[in-house]
Write an enzyme that holds these catalytic residues in place. Structure first.
Site, mmCIF file in Angstrom:
data_model
loop_
_atom_site.group_PDB
_atom_site.id
_atom_site.type_symbol
_atom_site.label_atom_id
_atom_site.label_comp_id
_atom_site.label_asym_id
_atom_site.label_seq_id
_atom_site.Cartn_x
_atom_site.Cartn_y
_atom_site.Cartn_z
ATOM 1 N N LYS A 237 0.829 -1.191 0.000
ATOM 2 C CA LYS A 237 0.000 0.000 0.000
ATOM 3 C C LYS A 237 0.873 1.254 0.000
ATOM 4 O O LYS A 237 2.043 1.209 0.401
ATOM 5 C CB LYS A 237 -0.879 0.031 1.258
ATOM 6 C CG LYS A 237 -1.985 -0.996 1.320
ATOM 7 C CD LYS A 237 -2.762 -0.844 2.617
ATOM 8 C CE LYS A 237 -3.865 -1.867 2.755
ATOM 9 N NZ LYS A 237 -4.989 -1.632 1.837
ATOM 10 N N ARG A 311 -10.542 -11.414 1.912
ATOM 11 C CA ARG A 311 -11.422 -12.456 1.375
ATOM 12 C C ARG A 311 -10.725 -13.811 1.358
ATOM 13 O O ARG A 311 -11.387 -14.858 1.417
ATOM 14 C CB ARG A 311 -11.907 -12.051 -0.016
ATOM 15 C CG ARG A 311 -10.836 -11.979 -1.087
ATOM 16 C CD ARG A 311 -11.245 -11.133 -2.280
ATOM 17 N NE ARG A 311 -11.211 -9.722 -1.947
ATOM 18 C CZ ARG A 311 -11.509 -8.747 -2.815
ATOM 19 N NH1 ARG A 311 -11.848 -9.041 -4.067
ATOM 20 N NH2 ARG A 311 -11.457 -7.486 -2.449
#
Length: 457
Positions: A237, A311
């Protein structure tokens, strides 16, 4: 506690709660000196406003407090930190605020994350008559405050092990059974996806599990995403994107908050709580873009981006929850930025296979001022998460419909007949409002509690 349940309020300062209409009706009946004072203060009964009215002796005589409506969960939240120290009670002259809303709003109005920075002064204290509704309000505030504390705690002091300790404490408080599967034991017990995401961190990944309730009651499984810090992995990130990633375990915090309420209020359900707790770190053994990861269900996930890790860990937890054939699975996760782009910080995205359930939950959330918004599990988009070398890829072909793609990904790990709610939430207040300071937040747990009470009580 800044709310005390007492029958005597003899020495407490009265608070007269009004909205604009109630104040307009009451004002002409007040002593002329009080009317003039309130007019000088500019008090009109506007929400989250108040006016201190002196008594004949020059000391504080009474407080006029403006509220939105009597059943609002944050009706009194502007007062505890703003009023002078001391004890207060709700006067019969004002609007009758239900004890649950009074207790909850006052406690949350006094909330401050003070683990590192002490409070500048004690909050004011509200005296309420003892009763079941006031106790429920305090239970709600306690669970919400605990949820906020977990999210607000920096990753240095809230890694997978510390999150497990917090879950163990909740279990101990309510007589639930606690267990965890840690590190390489995840591979031995067939949780390879959780292990793959968390293996690069110096703090071992784990699956946390709580079980509570009677076998004669219907089983409800809560699954909370527990990514205690998310660097993005090898798909690192930006600095700005990483700044608040201590909150990436917000789903786990909310699941624990909801679980605490279910157990404290003794709902007639058998409860299972599952938290895949990991840190998504960068190291030589980090999972990589292009890797194919086997899951507990046997499906193979192609890793399109290591920053779509939530996920991946949830896939194993949802598959495990489904093996127990619960009446309902609810997963809560700070899963996608796309949900925030679509709905903003205050509206969690709800995905469910049943349109009527979606409408019911949206209506209930609006009624309780704990909102969420129904989004579609749009089956035609499944082709966007198809993989040429695995069963499924953890990223869509484009940035379009990112929240839907993530929900469709999770749906692969829930049997077709299984009743399931997926909630993609922010778990964070990005702007301060009365009783809701900037920082970690409990979202949808009051609505989900009410839904479970209606469904199973």
């Amino acid at each position: 506690m800044t709310v005390q349940l007492k029958t005597s309020v003899a020495r407490a300062t009265p608070i007269i709660a009004v909205d604009r209409a109630a104040f307009k009706a009451l004002a002409p009946k007040l002593p002329k000196a009080t009317q003039n004072w309130l007019a000088t203060c500019g008090f009109s009964g506007a929400p989250d406003s108040f006016a201190l009215v002196p008594g004949a002796d020059g000391k504080l005589g009474q407080v006029f407090a403006g509220i939105g409506h009597v059943a609002h969960p944050f009706a009194l939240a502007a007062l505890p930190k703003a009023l002078p120290e001391g004890q207060y009670h709700l006067s019969d002259e004002g609007l009758a605020i239900p004890a649950e809303q009074a207790a909850m709003s006052w406690e949350l109005g006094a909330y401050q994350f003070d683990l590192y920075k002490p409070r500048s002064r004690p909050a004011a204290v509200l005296l309420l008559a003892p009763g079941a509704e006031a106790e429920r309000g305090l239970a709600l505030a306690t669970a919400i405050s605990a949820t906020r504390d977990l999210v607000n705690t920096p990753a240095e002091h809230m890694g997978p092990e510390e999150l497990a300790q917090a879950a163990a404490l909740v279990a101990k408080q309510h007589g639930a059974k606690f267990k965890q599967i840690v590190g390489d034991a995840l591979l031995k017990q067939n949780f390879p996806a959780i292990h793959a995401v968390g293996r690069a961190a110096t703090r071992a990944p784990r699956l946390i599990e709580l079980n509570w309730g009677s076998a004669k009651h219907p089983l409800v499984s809560l699954v909370g995403k527990g990514v205690c810090f998310d660097t993005g992995g090898l798909d690192l990130k930006s600095a700005e994107g990483m700044r608040q990633m201590k909150k990436d375990m917000g789903g786990a915090a909310n699941a624990l908050g909801l679980a605490a309420l279910i157990m404290a209020l003794k709902l007639p359900v058998r409860l299972q709580v599952l938290i895949p707790a990991v840190e998504n770190a960068v190291a030589g053994n980090a999972y990589r873009p292009g890797d194919v990861i086997k899951t507990r269900k046997g499906l193979h996930i192609e890793i399109g981006n290591t920053d779509a890790e939530g996920r991946v860990v949830l896939s194993d937890a949802l598959a495990y929850a489904s093996e127990h054939k619960p009446e309902l699975i609810i997963d809560l996760a700070t899963l996608t930025g796309a949900a925030r782009v679509a709905l903003g910080a205050q509206l969690p995205a709800l995905f469910t296979k049943h349109m009527d359930t979606g409408r019911e939950l949206v209506d209930l959330g609006l009624k309780l001022d704990d909102p969420l918004w129904h989004m579609p599990l749009w089956a035609p988009y499944q082709e966007g998460i198809a993989s040429s070398i695995g069963d499924i890829v953890n990223t869509g072909r484009s940035a379009l419909a990112g929240a839907i793609n993530a929900a469709l990904f999770l749906e692969y790990f829930v049997p077709e007949q299984q009743d399931w709610l997926h909630i993609d939430l922010f778990a964070w207040n990005d702007q301060a409002r009365a009783g809701r300071p900037v920082g970690g937040e409990a979202q949808t747990i009051r609505t989900l509690l009410a839904y479970l009470e209606e469904r199973f009580a």
